[in-house]
Design an enzyme around this catalytic site. Sequence first.
Site, PDB file in Angstrom:
ATOM      1  N   CYS A  96      33.177  11.603 -16.297  1.00 12.92           N
ATOM      2  CA  CYS A  96      34.103  10.609 -15.857  1.00 12.92           C
ATOM      3  C   CYS A  96      34.167   9.454 -16.974  1.00 12.92           C
ATOM      4  CB  CYS A  96      33.362  10.059 -14.441  1.00 12.92           C
ATOM      5  SG  CYS A  96      34.574   8.702 -13.954  1.00 12.92           S
ATOM      6  N   VAL A  97      35.372   8.990 -17.210  1.00 13.23           N
ATOM      7  CA  VAL A  97      35.573   8.097 -17.952  1.00 13.23           C
ATOM      8  C   VAL A  97      36.479   7.060 -17.200  1.00 13.23           C
ATOM      9  CG1 VAL A  97      36.690   7.149 -20.345  1.00 13.23           C
ATOM     10  CG2 VAL A  97      35.775   9.548 -19.960  1.00 13.23           C
TER      11      VAL A  97
ATOM     12  N   HIS B 209      38.444   1.757 -25.627  1.00 14.91           N
ATOM     13  CA  HIS B 209      37.451   2.676 -25.670  1.00 14.91           C
ATOM     14  C   HIS B 209      37.891   3.827 -24.775  1.00 14.91           C
ATOM     15  CE1 HIS B 209      33.403   4.448 -26.110  1.00 14.91           C
ATOM     16  NE2 HIS B 209      33.454   4.522 -24.676  1.00 14.91           N
TER      17      HIS B 209
ATOM     18  N   ASN C 197      38.109  22.056 -17.818  1.00 19.16           N
ATOM     19  CA  ASN C 197      38.077  20.488 -17.819  1.00 19.16           C
ATOM     20  C   ASN C 197      38.094  20.051 -16.451  1.00 19.16           C
ATOM     21  OD1 ASN C 197      37.901  17.909 -18.424  1.00 19.16           O
ATOM     22  ND2 ASN C 197      39.678  17.882 -19.845  1.00 19.16           N
TER      23      ASN C 197
END
Length: 142
Positions: free
Chosen positions: A70-71, A78, A104
């Site tokens: 997770c982003v 960033h 993914n």
Amino acid sequence: MKKPNFKIKIIVADYYKEITDSLTNSCIKVLENNNIKYEIYYVPGVYEIPQIIKWNLKPNKNNLFIALGCVIKGQTYHFEVISDSVGKALLDIVNQNKTTLISNGIINAYNKSQALKRSKTENKNKGYEAANAMVKMIKCLI
């Protein structure tokens, strides 16, 4: 013809453990329901996923990976750098290694609430979707 014996490597970036635990559990359920063997590797963050995949590539063998992580967007650039570079790195690995598949299951979210919603176990979360996609790809190979 003998059915190939596939083993999937699940690469989990556990920086957001409360999110990735749910993704991992859903992923495992799908694989176990389809009698597919797996092993899990934990890395500190999403950026390390392509690195550990490259480290585990075996020439002239079937290389099957599921990327989970997770982003979440913060106050800086960033988020974009990590999301874009990891997505491209995963595609590059697949394009450069003809016997490699990567599914993914990385969540890219604008906030933590959105990420938690996409990782809920009751829903068909990104871990479920990534494992399901890999199962379908394996069926194409056999």
